[in-house]
Design an enzyme around this catalytic site. Structure first.
Site, short mmCIF file in Angstrom:
data_model
loop_
_atom_site.label_atom_id
_atom_site.label_comp_id
_atom_site.label_asym_id
_atom_site.label_seq_id
_atom_site.Cartn_x
_atom_site.Cartn_y
_atom_site.Cartn_z
N PRO A 471 0.83 -1.32 -0.05
CA PRO A 471 -0.01 -0.21 0.13
C PRO A 471 0.84 1.22 0.09
CG PRO A 471 0.08 -1.00 2.00
CD PRO A 471 0.86 -1.82 1.17
N CYS A 472 0.41 2.21 -0.79
CA CYS A 472 1.15 3.56 -0.67
C CYS A 472 0.15 4.48 -0.67
CB CYS A 472 1.82 3.63 -2.21
SG CYS A 472 3.31 2.43 -2.24
N GLN A 473 -0.74 4.57 0.61
CA GLN A 473 -1.67 5.80 0.62
C GLN A 473 -0.86 7.13 0.52
OE1 GLN A 473 -1.25 3.21 2.73
NE2 GLN A 473 -3.09 2.30 3.43
#
Length: 867
Positions: A471-473
């Site tokens: 994840p790369c929010q």
């Protein structure tokens, strides 16, 4: 595909204001119009040019025509060029064709230094660094000017890695390319020594060794799909028959010593069990990516099994465990998992891998006890294990689990073992820190030896494939607080680093990473460049592509980034080309246009018709907004090929049972919607059941001439039974009144944009075409390609999240099929893309199910599939 070897053109940013403007629209500080490197095209020399001349006798005309015929056009070619120039406004030098030659030579002198064909040289660039190239031609043009043609090497900053990430790489490491162009002879500024080394030599960092040289290369680079590839033959001889000053050092690495490192062994496991492979799914969610990869590999004749999976979401882990009982699923943070792997390696080294090593001193064989009485002797400790434990005494009967506690701030960090206490039920099992089990070495060793045998945790050399989408929010376009100055310092982007750290530790043969397109848009694509940079620094082959889910048989568009990695001596899997006719759209950054997996516009493939919503869900039972059942029967027969396929059993979908086998009665899971609150339900009921309907069709909304909306000031505002307005204010103001999404109703002939993890209709089009509710969990799952037998766990909202966060199964399936072909060496080295069999996957499933042991004749020649 298009010719993707054009030279690059650069737009210079003259001010900080321009730089900020570019950053705001998610463009890099420099814009590569053609996706290339900083290589000159027909480079002109400065006024203070060097003294240069061609020396020796010209190459005989017959030999020159044979070797460089494109320099000597015949009369017909000249006439065609003259007509073209007369009819076109030719301004780009690249469109003028090759410089015409009067004669070719084998040697030249520039500033009193002699050069010959094959020499590696520096070339004036008018920039910070000279270009690096290899001379492949010397010739005199028909106008008398003197030229050479160079085959270029790329520095790391000239590739998709970019300038910032290139600073982390060895300055002497460059990349071979097949890009060539013509330059004036006086542009040569010096001679260099370039050495080719084996990538396997540097794959194991402990043995990294580079011979004396100015530069070295162990990989090639291709603009298309930002591909870093293995050089299976001597690059100095593949591009030209001319003599070369490239020194080949590969002979020092091909002869391995008897003692191989873990990293070398990980690249050599195909000799042990060629087509039985193990997979580790990181950030696994409910398992969409690994499910598709294993299905696709099976259709290609490779038995890929998900042995381990890791995810922080407990309900997602339950879903994955239920659907994949063969998988050891760990519900923990990826960083804790990495630390655990390192601790597990230490334990395996400490306690050994054989029961013969169970040799302890007598005093270490005392009972593992939590009692205060430490006076028990060796004779007592060897008594029958079934002896009743005294009240108050806790004796470790068996160690049954292991974990690392690190991410939970409320817990003390460290290694813990799950212990079963003698005389107590399983519900009394507890996690104990290793410090509290210092007298239990024998039990721990038994656990380690048995665990190593069963491979409860992978060690370097155990994993064939790693997949996952970290994840790369912090890069998401929905995040208003993104860190554009130091994106990798943002903890919301740190999982990208963890993912690569796990790859670096385990050294799998292959890896596949998936992510959102924002990693290529945000801050000049820094996260995408980082991922490429890490793989290349680890000496993995790598390639990056953007794939659209709808192009592989889904009623959903959904563009995502996929990054392949492969060990140096493996074949890098090609990207599978689309099978369905879906137009690729969206805001693709200019730097990455060459990375879109699609047919060239000049090609005319025979693609299947795009799937629409009706193809995917029209057979599902009618349910209400208040539906609470998690299981139900089908009430209609399947209406489309997609519906027949998606209802198939696990055995059929993996090719282990005939596609035409009689379908047993199946249960439909998760066909229930998120129950809307009373207000939203009343609004939904008033949305017309027609194509394109949304909140704009509600009473009291006025559409202005500029297609924005406002409330009708001439009529009284309509209110719901709760007292709240029928048309909420947020719908009016969303995207400054221009949006069509609030309470939007889908239609049967449409392709859904992207399935997301939220089911509220406030800012997305998610209402069913003919029923007053949002799409159900199962309907979303079908849009993602999950088979109907795939059951999900957790609260309703959690299940929507699992589906929305998953990789579309058909995309992963197509990738798995390509992986299977690559593993079996059925694609040529250097193939960037491949065509899937017609009517894939059904055509392969039908054929494979008729063949014993999955040894199949592929439906079409795989050499024709790959290009």
């Amino acid at each position: 595909m298009k010719n993707k070897r054009d030279a690059e053109e650069i737009i210079v940013v003259d001010s900080e204001e321009e730089q900020e403007e570019l950053d705001e629209i998610n463009e890099p500080a420099y814009k590569k119009l053609k996706g290339g490197s900083n290589v000159p095209a027909k480079r002109k020399a400065d006024k203070a040019a060097a003294v240069a001349e061609l020396v020796g006798n010209p190459v005989p005309k017959g030999e020159a025509l044979q070797r460089w015929g494109h320099r000597y056009p015949n009369k017909n070619t000249k006439k065609a060029n003259d007509r073209r120039k007369a009819s076109e406004d030719v301004r780009d030098e690249e469109t003028e064709g090759p410089v015409e030659s009067a004669a070719h030579y084998l040697q030249a002198v520039v500033d009193n230094l002699s050069y010959k064909l094959g020499d590696c040289v520096t070339v004036n660039s008018d920039g910070e660094s000279d270009y690096l190239g290899r001379i492949v031609e010397f010739f005199k043009a028909v106008d008398g000017s003197l030229w050479f043609s160079a085959q270029w090497f790329f520095r790391a900053e000239d590739t998709a890695i970019g300038k910032d990430e290139a600073k982390k790489h060895d300055k002497k490491r460059i990349f071979y390319s097949e890009v060539k162009d013509d330059n004036l002879l006086e542009c040569i500024t010096g001679k260099i020594k370039v050495v080719q080394v084996s990538p396997l030599k540097n794959f194991n960092k402990l043995t990294k060794s580079i011979p004396a040289c100015d530069y070295y290369f162990d990989m090639g680079y291709n603009y298309s799909y930002s591909t870093y590839y293995d050089l299976t033959t001597d690059a100095g001889s593949t591009c030209s028959d001319d003599a070369s000053t490239i020194c080949n050092d590969t002979h020092t690495t091909t002869a391995h010593s008897d003692q191989k490192s873990d990293s070398e062994a990980s690249c050599d496991r195909n000799s042990v069990s060629k087509y039985d492979l193990s997979l580790l799914d990181l950030y696994a969610g409910c398992g969409g990516m690994s499910t598709g990869l294993c299905m696709g590999a099976s259709l290609a004749g490779v038995n890929l099994v998900t042995r381990w999976a890791v995810d922080l979401n407990q309900n997602a882990c339950k879903s994955l465990s239920h659907n994949h009982p063969e998988t050891q699923v760990r519900n923990e943070a990826a960083e804790d998992f990495l630390t655990l792997l390192k601790e597990w390696q230490k334990l395996c080294q400490k306690y050994g891998g054989s029961e013969d090593s169970l040799d302890f001193k007598a005093e270490e064989r005392s009972k593992c006890s939590g009692a205060n009485d430490d006076s028990k002797n060796e004779e007592e400790s060897s008594e029958d294990e079934s002896e009743t434990v005294e009240p108050g005494e806790y004796e470790v009967e068996k160690v049954i689990g292991i974990r690392w506690v690190g991410s939970n701030e409320d817990s003390k960090k460290g290694l813990e073992f799950k212990v079963h206490w003698r005389g107590y039920d399983e519900d009394e099992d507890s996690w104990e820190p290793i410090d509290g089990l210092e007298n239990c070495h024998e039990r721990i060793q038994e656990f380690v030896i048995e665990g190593r045998k069963k491979k409860i945790l992978p060690l370097p050399g155990d994993v064939d494939v790693i997949c996952g989408g970290p994840p790369c929010q912090g890069a998401s376009g929905f995040n208003r607080f993104r860190n554009a100055i130091a994106p990798l310092d943002d903890p919301r982007n740190h999982q990208m680093v963890i993912y690569m750290d796990i790859v670096d530790f385990l050294k799998p043969r292959f890896l596949l990473m998936e992510n959102v397109v924002d990693i290529l848009k945000f801050c000049g694509g820094v996260l995408g460049r980082y991922a490429l940079s890490r793989l290349v620094s680890m000496h993995y082959q790598a390639k990056l592509g953007l794939m659209v889910a709808g192009c592989y048989g889904l009623a959903q568009f959904r563009m995502r980034v996929f990054l392949w990695g492969a060990c140096p001596n493996e074949k890098l899997p090609p990207f599978p080309l689309p099978t369905h006719n879906v137009v690729v759209r969206g805001n693709i950054p200019a730097d990455w246009e060459r990375n879109v997996v699609a047919y060239d516009e000049t090609q005319h493939p025979n693609l299947q018709k795009a799937l629409v919503l009706g193809d995917a869900i029209s057979d599902l039972p009618v349910v209400e907004n208040s539906e609470r059942r998690d299981e139900m029967d089908y009430q209609k027969a399947p209406r489309t090929d997609f519906q027949r396929y998606i209802r198939s059993s696990k055995e059929v979908l993996s090719g282990r049972a005939p596609l035409t086998s009689k379908m047993k009665k199946l249960t439909l899971y998760d066909h229930r919607p998120l129950e809307l609150n009373i207000d939203d339900y009343q609004r939904t009921c008033k949305i017309p059941k027609k194509k394109g309907a949304n909140f704009r069709d509600l009473e009291g909304v006025v559409i202005r001439p500029d297609n924005t909306v406002e409330l009708d000031q001439e009529t009284e505002r309509v209110y719901l039974s709760s007292g709240k307005p029928l048309v909420p204010d947020y719908a009016i103001t969303f995207v400054k009144g221009r949006s069509l999404k609030p309470f939007g109703r889908l239609w049967w002939d449409e392709i859904v944009s992207t399935v997301v993890g939220r089911a509220e209709p406030h800012n997305q089009i998610i209402l069913h075409p003919e029923q007053d509710r949002v799409l159900t969990i199962r309907e979303n799952a079908r849009l993602q390609g999950f088979p109907d037998h795939y059951k999900l766990f957790g609260p309703v909202k959690e299940r929507y999240v699992q589906v929305g966060n998953a990789v579309a199964v058909p995309v992963a399936r197509a990738q798995g099929y390509a992986l299977g072909l690559a593993i079996q060496q059925q694609c040529r080295s250097g193939d960037l893309v491949m065509e899937l069999p017609p009517k894939f996957p059904q055509s392969v499933m039908s054929l494979q199910s008729l063949s014993p042991n999955n040894n199949i004749e592929l439906p079409i020649d795989v050499e024709e599939q790959c290009r």
